[in-house]
Design a protein around this motif. Structure first.
Motif, short mmCIF file in Angstrom:
data_model
loop_
_atom_site.label_atom_id
_atom_site.label_comp_id
_atom_site.label_asym_id
_atom_site.label_seq_id
_atom_site.Cartn_x
_atom_site.Cartn_y
_atom_site.Cartn_z
N UNK A 270 21.97 16.08 13.69
CA UNK A 270 22.49 15.07 14.61
C UNK A 270 22.21 13.67 14.07
N UNK A 271 21.01 13.53 13.48
CA UNK A 271 20.61 12.20 13.02
C UNK A 271 21.39 11.74 11.78
N UNK A 272 21.95 12.68 11.05
CA UNK A 272 22.76 12.29 9.88
C UNK A 272 24.16 11.94 10.39
N UNK A 273 24.21 10.82 11.11
CA UNK A 273 25.41 10.50 11.89
C UNK A 273 26.26 9.46 11.16
N UNK A 274 27.05 9.95 10.20
CA UNK A 274 27.99 9.05 9.51
C UNK A 274 28.99 8.53 10.52
N UNK A 275 29.43 9.44 11.40
CA UNK A 275 30.44 9.12 12.41
C UNK A 275 30.15 9.97 13.63
N UNK A 276 30.71 9.60 14.80
CA UNK A 276 30.40 10.35 16.02
C UNK A 276 31.19 11.66 16.10
N UNK A 277 30.71 12.57 16.92
CA UNK A 277 31.45 13.80 17.19
C UNK A 277 31.34 14.84 16.09
N UNK A 278 30.38 14.63 15.18
CA UNK A 278 30.23 15.55 14.06
C UNK A 278 30.07 17.00 14.55
N UNK A 279 30.76 17.90 13.91
CA UNK A 279 30.71 19.30 14.35
C UNK A 279 29.41 19.96 13.92
N UNK A 280 29.10 21.07 14.57
CA UNK A 280 28.00 21.96 14.18
C UNK A 280 26.60 21.37 14.39
N UNK A 281 26.46 20.25 15.12
CA UNK A 281 25.12 19.67 15.24
C UNK A 281 24.17 20.58 16.02
N UNK A 282 24.73 21.45 16.88
CA UNK A 282 23.86 22.35 17.65
C UNK A 282 23.75 23.74 17.00
N UNK A 283 24.39 23.91 15.85
CA UNK A 283 24.38 25.23 15.21
C UNK A 283 23.29 25.31 14.15
#
Ligand code: 5AD
Ligand code: FES
Length: 360
Positions: A313-326
């Motif tokens: 989640x913290x590697x947030x280049x842009x919002x809405x990044x997929x798979x952050x909870x996987x």
């Protein structure tokens, strides 16, 4: 350039379908021909079908999975679009230790990945020697190593290559020098090209690519990007749409056009038929099943995340990044299933570029 008996002048219009066929057979188009196909959304399905056939012919049905380790989000640069930019005070910064990075690589190997991609912001903590030591330890695991840590002096690239790094990703973002320097303040286009040339001379497989939808970017500029990738004979080309990040100066910019990005991927496959081309995470952030659609439009690589826990989640280049909870295991199983459903398979070799005997 094109030797097929036609002209591309305005007074002798050529059908898009003929252009697509020509690109699929000769892997050459002129600047104005590329521009025409990029701008034409009516020809998108035909273009992508042709790219899919050329993909099958040149790189086959195997999809290469690269395990992506996002090991630090600390960055000394200040790119206007990127959430890791140094002036973004809203992001929680992190840096993995050498042991944590190597442990993630070991786990990636356990999931069956043959390549790990070590990606970070431009973090000065990772001196040439510190990163070389990490590369040596991962190289000893018999994994191919791709580095993606930004602009460095040639000596650093040489040290990592000697330590066992195989590939390097450094997107040019745009080949329009004026646009590049406006959106990447304090950076020089000339130095970025210098990095790509150094990497090539040092024997890396070189990956680069464009960010699609930068404010002020035109289809003509994207056509120039493709010609640049042909000129430097890029081994890998990663293309993604701009996803405006509210914590950056481009937070209110228009998002990149998903379909234009797809046409760009397809044209890249037609014009650089041997290249490794990923279906990027940003394409799926914008469109559900986006990676499958791009895998069916010329792409042959996916880079599932093997970073663990909250770091994703913290590697947030842009919002809405997929798979952050996987978890890494989720992503491996998910991609394996999706690739099989497409009638493709997960490649089991290290996935270096395969040079065809016939040379352009
Ligand atoms: N939207 C899409 N892609 C981005 N990148 C950085 N910021 C964004 C954004 N807001 C891309 C850049 C960089 C790669 C690691 O991520 O192209 O090279
Ligand atoms: Fe991460 Fe599908 S690739 S859950």
């Amino acid at each position: 350039m094109s030797k097929v008996g036609h002209s591309n002048s305005q007074d002798f219009p050529i059908e898009e379908s003929a252009l697509i066929q020509q690109a699929a057979e000769t892997h050459h188009l002129t600047f104005s021909e590329i521009t025409k196909l990029l701008a034409d959304d009516a020809c998108e399905e035909l273009l992508c079908a042709a790219a899919d056939a050329v993909r099958k012919q040149f790189v086959g049905d195997g999809v290469h999975l690269r395990g992506l380790i996002e090991f630090s989000n600390i960055c000394r640069q200040d790119c206007m679009y990127c959430g890791l930019r140094r002036d973004n005070g809203k992001i929680e910064r992190y840096r993995l230790t050498a042991d944590e990075i190597v442990m993630l690589a070991e786990k990636a190997k356990g999931y069956g990945y043959r390549t790990v991609v070590l990606q970070s912001g431009e973090d000065a903590h990772f001196t040439a020697e510190r990163l070389a030591e990490i590369v040596r330890r991962i190289h000893a695991l018999d994994l191919a190593i791709t580095l993606s840590v930004g602009e460095r002096p040639r000596e650093d690239y040489a040290a990592w290559r000697a330590a066992g790094a195989d590939r390097y990703l450094l997107r040019i973002e745009t080949t329009n020098a004026e646009l590049y320097e406006r959106l990447d303040p304090g950076m020089s286009y000339e130095n970025r090209v210098r990095c790509l040339r150094d990497l090539r001379e040092l024997g890396y497989e070189v990956g680069t690519g464009s960010l699609i939808g930068l404010p002020g970017q035109t289809v003509e500029m994207l056509a120039r990007d493709i010609l640049f990738y042909q000129e430097i004979d890029a081994d890998m080309i990663g293309i993604g749409p701009l996803i405006p990040n509210g914590d950056t100066p481009l937070g209110k910019a228009a998002p990149g056009d998903w379909h234009l990005t797809r046409r760009m991927v397809a044209l890249l496959r037609l014009l650089l038929p041997e290249a490794n081309i990923p279906a990027t995470t940003a394409m799926e952030t914008m469109m559900p099943r986006g990676r499958e659609l791009i895998l069916a439009s010329g792409a042959n690589v996916v880079m599932p995340n093997v970073t663990e826990g909250d770091y994703r989640r913290k590697y947030a280049l842009y919002p809405g990044k997929i798979c952050v909870a996987d978890t890494p295991a989720d992503c491996r199983a998910c991609m394996g299933g999706r690739i099989a459903t497409m009638g493709r398979f997960v490649a089991t070799d290290k996935g270096f570029r395969k040079h065809q005997p016939r040379k352009r």
